[in-house]
Design a protein around this motif. Structure first.
Motif, PDB file in Angstrom:
ATOM      1  N   LYS A   1       4.048   3.584  -6.466  1.00 36.69           N
ATOM      2  CA  LYS A   1       3.666   3.645  -5.050  1.00 36.69           C
ATOM      3  C   LYS A   1       2.171   3.422  -4.902  1.00 36.69           C
ATOM      4  O   LYS A   1       1.716   2.726  -3.986  1.00 36.69           O
TER       5      LYS A   1
ATOM      6  N   LYS B   1      -2.384  -3.353  -1.531  1.00 38.84           N
ATOM      7  CA  LYS B   1      -2.248  -3.586  -0.084  1.00 38.84           C
ATOM      8  C   LYS B   1      -1.064  -4.496   0.261  1.00 38.84           C
ATOM      9  O   LYS B   1      -1.175  -5.434   1.047  1.00 38.84           O
TER      10      LYS B   1
ATOM     11  N   GLU C   1       0.155   0.432  -2.927  1.00 36.15           N
ATOM     12  CA  GLU C   1      -0.832   0.719  -1.900  1.00 36.15           C
ATOM     13  C   GLU C   1      -2.193   0.107  -2.237  1.00 36.15           C
ATOM     14  O   GLU C   1      -2.843  -0.488  -1.381  1.00 36.15           O
ATOM     15  N   SER C   2      -2.598   0.225  -3.482  1.00 37.60           N
ATOM     16  CA  SER C   2      -3.937  -0.273  -3.843  1.00 37.60           C
ATOM     17  C   SER C   2      -4.008  -1.796  -3.757  1.00 37.60           C
ATOM     18  O   SER C   2      -5.074  -2.349  -3.470  1.00 37.60           O
TER      19      SER C   2
END
Ligand code: SF4
Length: 74
Positions: free
Chosen positions: A16, A23, A20-21
């Motif tokens: 996850k 994007k 997210e990192s």
């Protein structure tokens, strides 16, 4: 297409965080750089709408995008 590939319920925290990192988004901001034009994309299987990715785990929209986008070899 009008469907989402954002169900990350099957992912562990590390995956996850990577998603997210980098994007990840379902809709690419650059039409020239969709996931299905990326070297790291894997095609949907078994009639699924969402594909996959070798670096971003979880469902991947063919017209999605992340900052690791890379051109396919010519
Ligand atoms: Fe899409 Fe990023 Fe995976 Fe490329 S690396 S297929 S842009 S999620």
């Amino acid at each position: 297409g009008d469907f989402s590939c954002n169900d990350v319920s099957g992912l562990n925290d590390a995956d996850k965080a990577t998603r997210e990192s980098l994007k990840y988004v379902d809709k690419t901001p650059d039409p020239a750089k969709p996931c299905d034009g990326c070297a790291l994309y894997t095609q949907p299987t078994g009639g699924a709408q969402c594909g996959g990715c070798t670096v971003v785990k979880g469902p991947i929209h063919p017209k999605g995008y992340c900052t690791a986008w890379a051109p396919k070899p010519a």
